[in-house]
Design an enzyme around this catalytic site. Structure first.
Site, mmCIF file in Angstrom:
data_model
loop_
_atom_site.group_PDB
_atom_site.id
_atom_site.type_symbol
_atom_site.label_atom_id
_atom_site.label_comp_id
_atom_site.label_asym_id
_atom_site.label_seq_id
_atom_site.Cartn_x
_atom_site.Cartn_y
_atom_site.Cartn_z
ATOM 1 N N HIS A 1 5.744 0.694 -0.762
ATOM 2 C CA HIS A 1 5.182 1.857 -1.460
ATOM 3 C C HIS A 1 3.649 1.828 -1.470
ATOM 4 C CE1 HIS A 1 4.991 -0.527 -5.334
ATOM 5 N NE2 HIS A 1 3.918 0.210 -5.459
ATOM 6 N N ASP B 1 11.653 -1.981 -0.716
ATOM 7 C CA ASP B 1 10.209 -1.795 -0.918
ATOM 8 C C ASP B 1 9.438 -3.021 -0.417
ATOM 9 O OD1 ASP B 1 7.800 -0.819 -1.714
ATOM 10 O OD2 ASP B 1 8.134 -1.120 -3.869
ATOM 11 N N GLY C 1 -1.185 -1.803 -9.990
ATOM 12 C CA GLY C 1 -2.208 -2.570 -9.285
ATOM 13 C C GLY C 1 -1.720 -3.953 -8.877
ATOM 14 N N SER D 1 1.336 -4.301 -7.576
ATOM 15 C CA SER D 1 2.317 -4.036 -6.527
ATOM 16 C C SER D 1 2.004 -4.771 -5.241
ATOM 17 C CB SER D 1 2.332 -2.549 -6.209
ATOM 18 O OG SER D 1 3.134 -1.918 -7.128
ATOM 19 N N GLY D 2 3.037 -5.205 -4.567
ATOM 20 C CA GLY D 2 2.865 -5.897 -3.287
ATOM 21 C C GLY D 2 2.599 -7.377 -3.453
#
Ligand code: ARG
Length: 850
Positions: free
Chosen positions: A648, A702, A794, A796-797
């Site tokens: 995402h 994701d 922030g 994410s990943g």
């Protein structure tokens, strides 16, 4: 405005500028250390001269003190606004060079002088006034200057604080010229000393009038190419057409973390009057977390104050005008029906100041009304949650204010209710959204459980070990069912939390008598089976765990829980990869194990909530920057070439091509954002590979891979994390670490120093129930269900890192998950959701060879 434009800039001496001529006394030079002999004749003469000099100096000081010192005065400035009721606004008043402006400004200044002259504390010290601007209404914005003797400042402040009364009094006196201006709504406040006395200030002033169908832009100086300048005060006076209000949307907000140094402050005015301040903001807001404000009239003042320190990109905001009471500002009205919804104006963004809304709710006769606020953010400095004297919502006569975590329910024992929302003239927040429904007074929660705080809960959630009500009332007086563990204090907790080393009951009863009877074996699912059934070739536990680690490393049938070696043979040892023991006959379980270790040593500490990581503690953590915006997502290093992040993070949106490698810059070895250091390596990307089955609606799959433009050199601060084998098990209850520079609270600003926190892996079935059936097998849940610890916008990943055994014993960290999504952040019973890396092990190998 020249009082702020002193032009000089303070340049501190560099630290290294030591005086190198300083010498230390050599201990052997004893003569220098010896006491001197008594004074001789010359000494006596010198003594008399010195005495005379001291005497005259003291006399001088006394004369200065009593004669002149009382005249030492300090400059005090007050800014304010007032409405002139007997004037009609003319366009020319917007231009301070017009004759019309000058004439009216002169008249205002003269009347101010008359007003001050009637108050002795002010008359003596008054210097003069200027009019800064006029706006529709007609509102005059003025600045008055006083020169006040030291010690008299408080008296002047208090006289000015009741400026409205002074004006009233002056206007009531008999002899006033017929053409005198009539003032109303008078407010005033002291101008902060930073603006007056600071010799380090640069001053910029911009004015902008927004017209219909036009979007203006304001940016901090140098944006987006250079950081904004230090020691600067910048103001933007924004105006709109009559009947409109200003809408300000920040698309970039990246300032220093500490509001004491740099901040943006918005005013519902054209000058910086404290009682019209709307919000003070600093730090970083992710572009995906919009910041949007509305004024109450057709003016707004945006100020940016910067200090000596720091190098940050700055701000960009779009300015437009919207009709007063138009889209996004509408509120109130009559709602008739068995259910409905309403929210504060501009929700989920900041509501405008000076606003009132009233909803009249009517449900069918004979019913009662239940109102549920799912978001409630009405914070205002200086307001406590009880009195609600500033911004509030009133359900009939019951006032609510402040910021509330979780849902809030209010029951009205009638079929009609009045809800009022009031925002006063200062400070705004994101507001609320609410639903209401008709309820039966005798059975307010049909087929449901009623919490003490009046919320209705699914009966299945009662006594399930989770605090669903938010006030624990669904977990009190419980008779636990079989799949639950009965705590001594009456709480029920999921069985898989028993004996996991964490006090879940609160009275530690879940951690007593851990382990099974002497002749029993404790399964991974907490069941106990007879010891003699272990390693008998049959799954007695139900999860196969009694057949793992049986000492045989070959010829085990391959299944979901067994590890497959390179030679296609399976072994029945759990998580054998990189554990320091060769288990596969071909040794493949110990191949490619240069990963998941920190090169630096850290003191082991248990973390509650988030806290700053140590430098090099998570050397696989990457900060993904979008050029010009700064940090957007996290990622993990898995090899010299490849990073893992969330799919995402790499989806295009209207403005930014997030899917393109050239959009990104990967920052490796970072500890503090925007602080360049030797450890930091910034690399471009060669390719971005989102998972082909990523689903933007459900966030299923994701995960994405990023290939760096060139190999990165590993260091103390840059290391890869180990990838778990497809069969690797991360049991529920396992403590894992989350890290990132994301928001430190829901809707809040991002961190500048890397944050770390510990959470626990949560059983997928339980999680699916908590997250309304949105969990797929490609998702892993982790969190602290009482709330307060989680990843957020922030993060994410970034990695969910699981340490196989203590780092001090050579334990390695495995990438258990990738930060993906959540329902808000750190809410009760809302775990964070991560992409399950084991499910993508084959895909990662195929794309990267790692
Ligand atoms: N989607 C978010 C991001 O883009 C991460 C959300 C994680 N939320 C959570 N509550 N764990 O940064």
């Amino acid at each position: 405005m020249d009082y702020m434009d002193s032009g000089m800039r303070y340049t501190p001496k560099p630290d290294k500028d030591w005086d190198t001529s300083v010498q230390f006394l050599p201990a052997s030079d004893t003569k220098k250390l010896e006491k001197k002999k008594g004074p001789g004749r010359i000494g006596a003469v010198v003594g008399v001269v010195v005495f005379a000099a001291v005497l005259s100096l003291m006399t001088g000081l006394l004369v200065w003190h009593f004669h002149y010192r009382k005249d030492v005065r300090e400059k005090r400035m007050y800014t304010g606004s007032m409405r002139i009721t007997n004037q009609v606004f003319e366009q020319a008043y917007e231009n301070s060079n017009s004759t019309e402006f000058k004439a009216l400004a002169k008249q205002v200044a003269e009347q101010l002088k008359t007003i001050y002259s009637k108050t002795p504390q002010l008359a003596k010290y008054y210097v003069g006034s200027t009019v800064e601007a006029f706006s529709e209404g007609v509102v005059a914005y003025y600045l008055s200057e006083f020169k006040v003797p030291v010690g008299q400042a408080a008296a002047v402040d208090s006289a000015m604080a009741s400026m409205d009364k002074l004006v009233d009094k002056a206007q009531r006196t008999a002899h006033r010229p017929g053409n005198a201006l009539v003032f109303e709504d008078v407010v005033s406040s002291g101008v902060s000393s930073v603006f007056i006395s600071c010799f380090t200030i640069y001053f910029y002033d911009y004015t902008q009038h927004t017209r219909a169908n036009h979007i203006g832009t304001i940016t901090s100086p140098g944006f987006p190419n250079t950081p904004y300048p230090p020691n600067t005060y910048i103001q933007w006076q924004l105006r709109a057409d009559p009947g409109y209000v200003i809408k300000l949307d920040f698309d970039t907000f990246n300032l220093e973390e500490d509001c004491k140094n740099d901040f943006v402050k918005l005013y519902d005015s054209l000058v910086a009057i404290e009682s019209r301040a709307m919000e003070e903001i600093c730090g970083y807001y992710s572009p995906s977390d919009p910041l949007s404000f509305l004024s109450s009239r057709n003016v707004m003042l945006v100020t940016l104050v910067t200090s000596e320190k720091g190098n940050y990109p700055g701000i960009r905001a779009h300015v437009s005008q919207v009709q007063k009471g138009g889209a996004g500002m509408k509120c109130g009205g009559k709602i008739i029906g068995p259910q409905g919804a309403f929210m504060s104006p501009n929700f989920p963004n900041y509501y405008p100041p000076n606003t009132e809304c009233e909803w009249k709710i009517e449900v069918p006769a004979g019913k009662w009304i239940s109102v549920i606020f799912s978001k409630f953010l009405l914070f205002e400095p200086g307001q406590n949650g009880k009195d609600c004297t500033k911004d509030y919502v009133a359900v009939n006569s019951k006032k609510l204010c402040g910021e509330k975590v979780g849902q809030v329910a209010e029951t009205v024992s009638s079929n009609v209710a009045t809800i009022r929302f009031v925002s006063d003239r200062s400070f705004v927040d994101r507001g609320f959204n609410a639903t209401f429904k008709a309820i039966d007074s005798l059975d307010p929660c049909p087929k449901m459980f009623q919490c003490k705080n009046q919320l209705c809960m699914d009966l299945k959630l009662k006594c399930d070990g989770w605090n669903d009500c938010g006030d624990m009332s669904d977990e009190l007086n419980c008779k636990c069912n079989e799949s639950d563990l009965q705590c001594k204090n009456g709480l029920c907790k999921p069985m898989f939390w028993q004996c996991d080393g964490v006090n879940d009951c609160g009275d530690n009863t879940d951690e007593l008598n851990c382990g099974c009877k002497a002749d029993q074996f404790l399964c991974l699912n907490s069941a106990c089976v007879l010891k003699k059934k272990r390693c008998d070739g049959r799954d007695d536990c139900g999860d196969g765990s009694d057949e793992l680690d049986c000492g045989r490393t070959t010829s085990t049938p391959c299944n979901d829980v067994t590890y497959k070696c390179k030679n296609q043979m399976c072994i029945n040892k759990q998580n054998p990869e990189c554990d320091g023991t060769t288990d596969c006959a071909d040794g493949s379980d110990e191949e490619n194990c240069d990963c998941g270790q920190r090169l630096l040593r850290f003191k082991g500490s248990r973390i509650v909530g988030g806290q700053e990581a140590e430098q090099g503690e998570f050397p696989w953590q990457v900060s993904l920057h979008v050029k010009a915006y700064g940090h957007v997502c996290g990622a993990s290093v898995i090899s010299r070439r490849w990073l893992v992040t969330a799919a995402h993070c790499v989806q295009d949106d209207g403005k930014i091509k997030f899917s393109q490698p050239r959009t990104w810059e990967a920052h490796l070895g970072v500890h503090t954002q925007r602080m360049p250091g030797k450890a930091v390596v910034k690399l471009g990307l060669k390719q971005v590979i989102p998972h082909p089955y990523y689903n933007a609606y459900t966030y299923d799959n994701d995960i994405a891979l990023m290939e760096l433009a060139s190999d990165v050199a590993f260091s103390d601060y840059i290391q890869p994390i180990c990838l778990p084998a497809a069969q690797h098990v991360f049991p529920s209850g396992t403590t894992v670490s989350i890290t990132g520079w994301g928001a430190t609270r829901e809707g809040g600003s991002a961190a500048s120093v890397l944050q770390k926190a510990q959470v626990r892996i949560i059983n997928g079935t339980v999680c699916n129930r908590l997250m309304s059936n949105q969990i797929t097998s490609r998702m892993l849940c982790a969190g602290i269900l009482s709330g307060g610890v989680d990843a957020c916008q922030g993060d994410s990943g970034g990695p969910l890192s699981s340490l196989a055994s203590p780092a001090s014993e050579g334990g390695r960290s495995f990438l258990a998950g990738v930060v993906s999504w959540g329902d808000g952040c750190a809410r009760r019973n809302k775990p964070g959701i991560y992409s399950t890396v084991t499910k993508f092990r084959g895909w990662i190998k195929e794309k990267t060879g790692v």
